[in-house]
Design a protein around this motif. Structure first.
Motif, PDB file in Angstrom:
ATOM      1  N   ASN A 168       0.815  -1.224   0.000  1.00  0.00           N
ATOM      2  CA  ASN A 168       0.000   0.000   0.000  1.00  0.00           C
ATOM      3  C   ASN A 168       0.847   1.273   0.000  1.00  0.00           C
ATOM      4  O   ASN A 168       0.298   2.365  -0.045  1.00  0.00           O
ATOM      5  CB  ASN A 168      -0.941   0.019   1.212  1.00  0.00           C
ATOM      6  CG  ASN A 168      -2.211  -0.794   0.964  1.00  0.00           C
ATOM      7  OD1 ASN A 168      -2.335  -1.447  -0.059  1.00  0.00           O
ATOM      8  ND2 ASN A 168      -3.137  -0.740   1.902  1.00  0.00           N
ATOM      9  N   LEU A 169       2.147   1.119   0.033  1.00  0.00           N
ATOM     10  CA  LEU A 169       3.002   2.309   0.094  1.00  0.00           C
ATOM     11  C   LEU A 169       2.817   3.191  -1.144  1.00  0.00           C
ATOM     12  O   LEU A 169       2.885   2.710  -2.275  1.00  0.00           O
ATOM     13  CB  LEU A 169       4.479   1.904   0.180  1.00  0.00           C
ATOM     14  CG  LEU A 169       5.042   1.532   1.550  1.00  0.00           C
ATOM     15  CD1 LEU A 169       6.474   1.020   1.383  1.00  0.00           C
ATOM     16  CD2 LEU A 169       5.010   2.718   2.502  1.00  0.00           C
ATOM     17  N   THR A 170       2.623   4.484  -0.895  1.00  0.00           N
ATOM     18  CA  THR A 170       2.660   5.449  -1.990  1.00  0.00           C
ATOM     19  C   THR A 170       3.885   6.350  -1.880  1.00  0.00           C
ATOM     20  O   THR A 170       4.233   7.039  -2.837  1.00  0.00           O
ATOM     21  CB  THR A 170       1.402   6.349  -1.998  1.00  0.00           C
ATOM     22  OG1 THR A 170       1.317   7.030  -0.753  1.00  0.00           O
ATOM     23  CG2 THR A 170       0.139   5.525  -2.209  1.00  0.00           C
ATOM     24  N   LEU A 212       5.850  -2.857  -5.534  1.00  0.00           N
ATOM     25  CA  LEU A 212       5.290  -1.649  -4.909  1.00  0.00           C
ATOM     26  C   LEU A 212       4.694  -0.727  -5.980  1.00  0.00           C
ATOM     27  O   LEU A 212       5.164   0.384  -6.217  1.00  0.00           O
ATOM     28  CB  LEU A 212       6.373  -0.932  -4.090  1.00  0.00           C
ATOM     29  CG  LEU A 212       6.965  -1.780  -2.953  1.00  0.00           C
ATOM     30  CD1 LEU A 212       8.114  -1.036  -2.271  1.00  0.00           C
ATOM     31  CD2 LEU A 212       5.897  -2.125  -1.923  1.00  0.00           C
ATOM     32  N   ILE A 213       3.646  -1.207  -6.609  1.00  0.00           N
ATOM     33  CA  ILE A 213       3.123  -0.526  -7.802  1.00  0.00           C
ATOM     34  C   ILE A 213       2.257   0.685  -7.477  1.00  0.00           C
ATOM     35  O   ILE A 213       1.796   1.365  -8.391  1.00  0.00           O
ATOM     36  CB  ILE A 213       2.320  -1.491  -8.703  1.00  0.00           C
ATOM     37  CG1 ILE A 213       1.202  -2.144  -7.890  1.00  0.00           C
ATOM     38  CG2 ILE A 213       3.226  -2.546  -9.320  1.00  0.00           C
ATOM     39  CD1 ILE A 213       0.196  -2.860  -8.746  1.00  0.00           C
ATOM     40  N   ASP A 254       6.691  -0.838 -12.214  1.00  0.00           N
ATOM     41  CA  ASP A 254       5.942  -0.143 -13.270  1.00  0.00           C
ATOM     42  C   ASP A 254       4.754   0.522 -12.588  1.00  0.00           C
ATOM     43  O   ASP A 254       3.686  -0.065 -12.485  1.00  0.00           O
ATOM     44  CB  ASP A 254       5.425  -1.132 -14.319  1.00  0.00           C
ATOM     45  CG  ASP A 254       6.509  -1.583 -15.264  1.00  0.00           C
ATOM     46  OD1 ASP A 254       7.321  -0.739 -15.684  1.00  0.00           O
ATOM     47  OD2 ASP A 254       6.541  -2.784 -15.574  1.00  0.00           O
ATOM     48  N   SER A 255       4.959   1.717 -12.098  1.00  0.00           N
ATOM     49  CA  SER A 255       3.927   2.357 -11.291  1.00  0.00           C
ATOM     50  C   SER A 255       3.377   3.555 -12.054  1.00  0.00           C
ATOM     51  O   SER A 255       4.088   4.524 -12.309  1.00  0.00           O
ATOM     52  CB  SER A 255       4.519   2.784  -9.959  1.00  0.00           C
ATOM     53  OG  SER A 255       3.574   3.488  -9.201  1.00  0.00           O
ATOM     54  N   PRO A 297      11.405   0.641 -17.330  1.00  0.00           N
ATOM     55  CA  PRO A 297      10.138   0.683 -16.599  1.00  0.00           C
ATOM     56  C   PRO A 297       9.171   1.709 -17.207  1.00  0.00           C
ATOM     57  O   PRO A 297       9.599   2.771 -17.649  1.00  0.00           O
ATOM     58  CB  PRO A 297      10.550   1.115 -15.193  1.00  0.00           C
ATOM     59  CG  PRO A 297      11.999   0.802 -15.087  1.00  0.00           C
ATOM     60  CD  PRO A 297      12.556   0.880 -16.467  1.00  0.00           C
ATOM     61  N   THR A 298       7.898   1.352 -17.231  1.00  0.00           N
ATOM     62  CA  THR A 298       6.864   2.231 -17.771  1.00  0.00           C
ATOM     63  C   THR A 298       6.405   3.186 -16.675  1.00  0.00           C
ATOM     64  O   THR A 298       5.759   2.770 -15.716  1.00  0.00           O
ATOM     65  CB  THR A 298       5.669   1.386 -18.259  1.00  0.00           C
ATOM     66  OG1 THR A 298       6.175   0.388 -19.137  1.00  0.00           O
ATOM     67  CG2 THR A 298       4.657   2.241 -18.995  1.00  0.00           C
ATOM     68  N   LEU A 299       6.776   4.450 -16.812  1.00  0.00           N
ATOM     69  CA  LEU A 299       6.502   5.438 -15.761  1.00  0.00           C
ATOM     70  C   LEU A 299       5.898   6.691 -16.394  1.00  0.00           C
ATOM     71  O   LEU A 299       6.564   7.709 -16.543  1.00  0.00           O
ATOM     72  CB  LEU A 299       7.810   5.769 -15.020  1.00  0.00           C
ATOM     73  CG  LEU A 299       8.599   4.583 -14.457  1.00  0.00           C
ATOM     74  CD1 LEU A 299       9.969   5.011 -13.966  1.00  0.00           C
ATOM     75  CD2 LEU A 299       7.822   3.917 -13.327  1.00  0.00           C
ATOM     76  N   PRO A 300       4.624   6.603 -16.771  1.00  0.00           N
ATOM     77  CA  PRO A 300       4.029   7.694 -17.564  1.00  0.00           C
ATOM     78  C   PRO A 300       3.929   9.023 -16.825  1.00  0.00           C
ATOM     79  O   PRO A 300       3.840  10.070 -17.463  1.00  0.00           O
ATOM     80  CB  PRO A 300       2.630   7.158 -17.896  1.00  0.00           C
ATOM     81  CG  PRO A 300       2.331   6.164 -16.827  1.00  0.00           C
ATOM     82  CD  PRO A 300       3.653   5.534 -16.501  1.00  0.00           C
ATOM     83  N   ASN A 301       3.938   8.970 -15.486  1.00  0.00           N
ATOM     84  CA  ASN A 301       3.706  10.210 -14.740  1.00  0.00           C
ATOM     85  C   ASN A 301       4.987  10.783 -14.137  1.00  0.00           C
ATOM     86  O   ASN A 301       4.930  11.622 -13.234  1.00  0.00           O
ATOM     87  CB  ASN A 301       2.690   9.938 -13.630  1.00  0.00           C
ATOM     88  CG  ASN A 301       1.621  11.010 -13.568  1.00  0.00           C
ATOM     89  OD1 ASN A 301       1.491  11.830 -14.480  1.00  0.00           O
ATOM     90  ND2 ASN A 301       0.876  11.016 -12.488  1.00  0.00           N
TER      91      ASN A 301
END
Ligand SMILES: *[C@@H]1O[C@H](CO)[C@@H](O)[C@H](O)[C@H]1NC(C)=O
Ligand SMILES: *[C@@H]1O[C@H](CO)[C@@H](O)[C@H](O)[C@H]1NC(C)=O
Ligand SMILES: *[C@@H]1O[C@H](CO)[C@@H](O)[C@H](O)[C@H]1NC(C)=O
Ligand SMILES: *[C@@H]1O[C@H](CO)[C@@H](O)[C@H](O)[C@H]1NC(C)=O
Ligand SMILES: *[C@@H]1O[C@H](CO)[C@@H](O)[C@H](O)[C@H]1NC(C)=O
Ligand SMILES: *[C@@H]1O[C@H](CO)[C@@H](O)[C@H](O)[C@H]1NC(C)=O
Ligand SMILES: *[C@@H]1O[C@H](CO)[C@@H](O)[C@H](O)[C@H]1NC(C)=O
Ligand SMILES: *[C@@H]1O[C@H](CO)[C@@H](O)[C@H](O)[C@H]1NC(C)=O
Ligand SMILES: *[C@@H]1O[C@H](CO)[C@@H](O)[C@H](O)[C@H]1NC(C)=O
Length: 245
Positions: free
Chosen positions: A65-67, A87-88, A110-111, A133-137
């Motif tokens: 649940n880590l953000t 840790l998505i 990949d978050s 890694p896919t990191l669009p943001n």
């Protein structure tokens, strides 16, 4: 941000509902006790700037649940466990200052929400992957002071980030023109094998560039308005005070 000292008590094991735990900027020492491993409801864990030592705690990979996770400025030993790719939900991942590491980059999740990824001085070795890694943001990427290699253009998927710091690694190849733009603060300093040519007259005052220690040819840019910095780069008179510019 107190002056707490001593070690983290094993009784934390009972705080099973804990969601936010910030004990950064203290004098805490000893290990991060494995009694913390049941704290799976944690969403935000800040433990930077203490004297916590020992191996990088693998069980944190189970806190899905880590953000927001920040672990740096301590005495922990790498490597960063591969299981961190679980840790998505992370939005902020800031790790750093690991001793004796040899991490490989495959721990990055990949978050979709990851916006700040800072991995400074984590002992990360090896080629940057050709399917990164896919990191669009992503808005902030700091890979400084690792042993990453491969063509600099492998970082092109992150060209819409606002900060891209890749200095003090072993990246190679030409400088992609896509990286030279006012909206991107770029640091590719101290990569001995990067070469290429600065584009003509990058006159925008907001352009932030750091090419120290590379084989970039700045001759076409030397007449730009931002002469102080570019001149210093061209004449090889820069020093580390530009490191974070
Ligand atoms: C913080 O604690 C250390 C000992 O743990 C002590 O030497 C130091 O004076 C303390 N600093 C402050 C500002 O209280
Ligand atoms: C957790 O709480 C239980 C019951 O309240 C207690 O018996 C146990 O010792 C506590 N565990 C720790 C690690 O303090
Ligand atoms: C913590 O480590 C000790 C010793 O390795 C082990 O006996 C214990 O079961 C571990 N506790 C947890 C909660 O993982
Ligand atoms: C994580 O978050 C979800 C959704 O808010 C919640 O249902 C769950 O209980 C939380 N804890 C764990 C350990 O997954
Ligand atoms: C993570 O959780 C899994 C499943 O509950 C467990 O088997 C594993 O031992 C945990 N990993 C660590 C490092 O605690
Ligand atoms: C991204 O963050 C938003 C807002 O907190 C949340 O609603 C959404 O579930 C997150 N998405 C992912 C993939 O974690
Ligand atoms: C890291 O890798 C290098 C080169 O393979 C090796 O010499 C070194 O011993 C390794 N260090 C650790 C801590 O594993
Ligand atoms: C990206 O980040 C912004 C905040 O910077 C947030 O509002 C948005 O939900 C995020 N998008 C995704 C796909 O997670
Ligand atoms: C990382 O690079 C530095 C400098 O190039 C070198 O001294 C060190 O041995 C390298 N470490 C590993 C683990 O490859």
């Amino acid at each position: 941000n107190n002056n707490l000292s001593g070690s983290i008590p094993p009784e934390v094991a009972n705080l099973s509902k804990l969601e936010t735990w910030h004990f950064n900027n203290n004098q805490l020492s000893g290990p991060f006790p494995n009694e913390s491993s049941p704290l799976r409801n944690l969403q935000s864990l800040w433990m930077f700037d203490n004297y916590i030592e020992g191996l990088f705690p693998e069980f944190i990979a189970n806190f899905t649940n880590l953000t927001d996770l920040r672990i740096y400025g301590m005495k922990l030993q790498g490597p960063i466990p591969k299981q961190f790719s679980n840790l998505i939900n992370l939005k902020y991942l800031m790790l750093g200052d690991l001793d004796g590491a040899n991490s490989t980059i495959d721990f990055i999740p990949d978050s979709a929400n990851l916006s700040i990824l800072s991995l400074r001085k984590c002992g990360i070795v090896g080629q940057f992957p050709s399917t990164p890694p896919t990191l669009p943001n992503l808005t902030y990427l700091d890979l400084r002071s690792n042993n990453l290699s491969g063509q600099l253009q492998l970082l092109l998927p992150y060209k819409s980030s606002r900060y891209l710091y890749a200095g003090d690694n072993d990246f190679s190849g030409r400088l992609p023109a896509e990286f030279v733009q006012p909206s991107l603060a770029l640091d590719i300093s101290y990569n001995p094998f990067i070469n290429g040519l600065l584009p003509n007259n990058p006159t925008d005052r907001k352009l932030s560039l750091n090419y120290i220690g590379t084989a970039i040819d700045t001759s076409r840019a030397i007449n730009s308005e931002n002469l102080t910095l570019l001149n210093c780069l061209h004449m090889k008179e820069c020093n580390r005070k530009y490191y974070t510019s």
